[in-house]
Design an enzyme around this catalytic site. Structure first.
Site, short mmCIF file in Angstrom:
data_model
loop_
_atom_site.label_atom_id
_atom_site.label_comp_id
_atom_site.label_asym_id
_atom_site.label_seq_id
_atom_site.Cartn_x
_atom_site.Cartn_y
_atom_site.Cartn_z
N ASP A 1 0.83 -1.21 0.00
CA ASP A 1 0.00 0.00 0.00
C ASP A 1 0.86 1.25 0.00
O ASP A 1 2.05 1.21 0.32
CB ASP A 1 -0.94 0.01 1.21
N GLU B 1 -0.11 -0.96 5.67
CA GLU B 1 0.90 -0.53 6.64
C GLU B 1 0.78 0.95 6.93
O GLU B 1 0.99 1.39 8.07
CB GLU B 1 2.29 -0.87 6.10
N GLU B 2 0.43 1.72 5.91
CA GLU B 2 0.41 3.17 6.05
C GLU B 2 -0.69 3.67 6.98
O GLU B 2 -0.66 4.82 7.42
CB GLU B 2 0.25 3.83 4.67
#
Length: 411
Positions: free
Chosen positions: A82, A177-178
């Site tokens: 991502d 993850e972001e």
């Protein structure tokens, strides 16, 4: 030698897929593009001859580069597919600059966007190298598609060169993850690794062995909305209350005023209107014990605002996000030791550092899988001014190969 042209082609293929993470999407992964990229990775891994590559129902991709030596501890490489929601990742138009001259770069899609050496000191150091920029209208996605491309090229190289002796190397590609959810659906037992290495860092020859600890505060401010023509003594304006609340946060505890090991409170999203406003605030520090002080600041600001703004109601919900990886890494020193040895075997001097942020490695380490973070050649991340360096990505591949050799020697 690493096939740099193939590495570049991989990277360019991945960045044009829109994998922007979407906060509050209510699903994992939060965007369809992450599933699309994961499916492509599985197809490419199968084409390399990696038969067990698979994508879970949550978009998590796992695979094994099979070892050719028995009895070696299994380790893993990780990156996330991502990209940050802070800048759009749709319609990315990458621009490849070969033999870069080291000067400021005016971006073609938006001439007002200029990557300047004065505020990006790494830029002149890339003189003579191959770099990839955006056109100024989107981010690039080097965070962390540079890492994805590095790991895929590593896997390809190992499959093509069985002369390199190594044990099983596990590959892990995560989603979201972001937005702090990267490893929410990772099965650590199934991964079956002793340690892991993320390729999710900037520059070159850096080993991140400490990260911030992180919590988030969701501030909900509720007022009373009514037509302004009849608002006297009836309207309670949540927007004004939000302004007063934010004005009480100490400026010295902001990202703009802190550096090094100093933490911060960072209001980064505000949304709403007269009737209700929500504010998202990041709490960051290397010492999670300080979050008690940060929460006190926010709670006292809420109490003071409520007292001065009659009729306002303020609620704060705190969410734990991740913790400093430093403590977990100390319990398995080989994770960092072998990364250091890999750099030195290549004649490089690694730089151990802490990062004012977090990676999947922060949470993986907290979950019991020690995971330091390695360079992947990404720069100016989360921004239309983002760029990546192909030469640094290639160097990262070489580090990964040497790590495999270090684990082989430790048999």
């Amino acid at each position: 030698m690493i096939n740099e042209q193939r590495l570049l082609e991989r990277f360019l293929r991945y960045v044009v897929i829109n994998t922007t993470a979407v906060e509050d999407a209510g699903k994992y992964p939060s965007s369809e593009g992450q599933l699309v990229l994961g499916k492509l990775l599985v197809q490419e891994l199968h084409a390399m001859g990696i038969a067990d590559a698979e994508q879970s129902e949550f978009g998590i991709v796992m695979a094994t580069v099979p070892g050719n030596v028995k009895g070696i501890e299994v380790f893993a490489f990780n990156s996330h597919v991502d990209t940050s929601p802070e800048t759009t990742g749709a319609n990315v138009q990458p621009n490849v600059i070969v033999n870069f001259d080291g000067q400021d770069i005016q971006l073609s899609g938006d001439p007002s966007k200029v990557i300047r050496a004065a505020i990006c000191p790494e830029l002149p150091h890339a003189k003579g190298k191959t770099i990839i920029t955006t056109d100024g209208t989107t981010l690039l996605g080097g965070d962390d598609k540079a890492g994805v491309a590095i790991i895929m090229e590593l896997a390809n190289y190992l499959m093509e060169n069985p002369v390199i002796e190594h044990g099983d190397v596990r590959l892990l590609f995560t989603c979201d993850e972001e937005i702090g959810k990267g490893v929410s659906h990772v099965d650590i037992a199934k991964l079956g690794a002793k340690v892991c290495y993320t390729f999710d860092g900037g520059e070159q020859d850096i080993i991140d062995n400490e990260t911030f600890s992180a919590d988030m505060a969701l501030v909900r401010i509720v007022g009373v909305n009514i037509h302004p023509a009849i608002a006297k003594d009836r309207m309670v304006n949540a927007v004004r209350a939000a302004a007063e609340f934010l004005s009480q946060l100490p400026p010295e505890l902001s990202p703009e005023r802190t550096a090094g090991r100093n933490g911060f409170l960072h209001p980064y999203v505000i949304d709403g209107g007269v009737g209700e406003v929500t504010i998202k605030i990041l709490l960051r520090d290397f010492d999670a014990n300080r979050f008690t002080d940060y929460r006190k600041i926010l709670d006292e600001a809420a109490e003071a605002t409520s007292a001065r703004q009659a009729g306002i109601k303020i609620d704060i919900e705190y969410t734990r996000q991740y913790r400093n990886m430093g403590e977990g890494l100390s319990r398995e020193p080989h994770a960092v030791e072998f990364a250091i040895a890999a750099h030195k075997a290549l004649g490089r001097e690694p730089k151990l550092q802490f990062i004012r942020g977090g990676t999947d490695g922060s949470r993986l380490t907290e979950m019991g899988l020690p995971t330091p973070n390695l360079s992947s050649g990404q720069h100016n991340i989360h921004s239309p001014l983002e760029w990546a360096c192909l030469d640094e990505m290639s160097r990262a591949c070489e580090v990964g190969l040497e790590i495999a050799k270090q684990w082989r020697q430790a048999k």
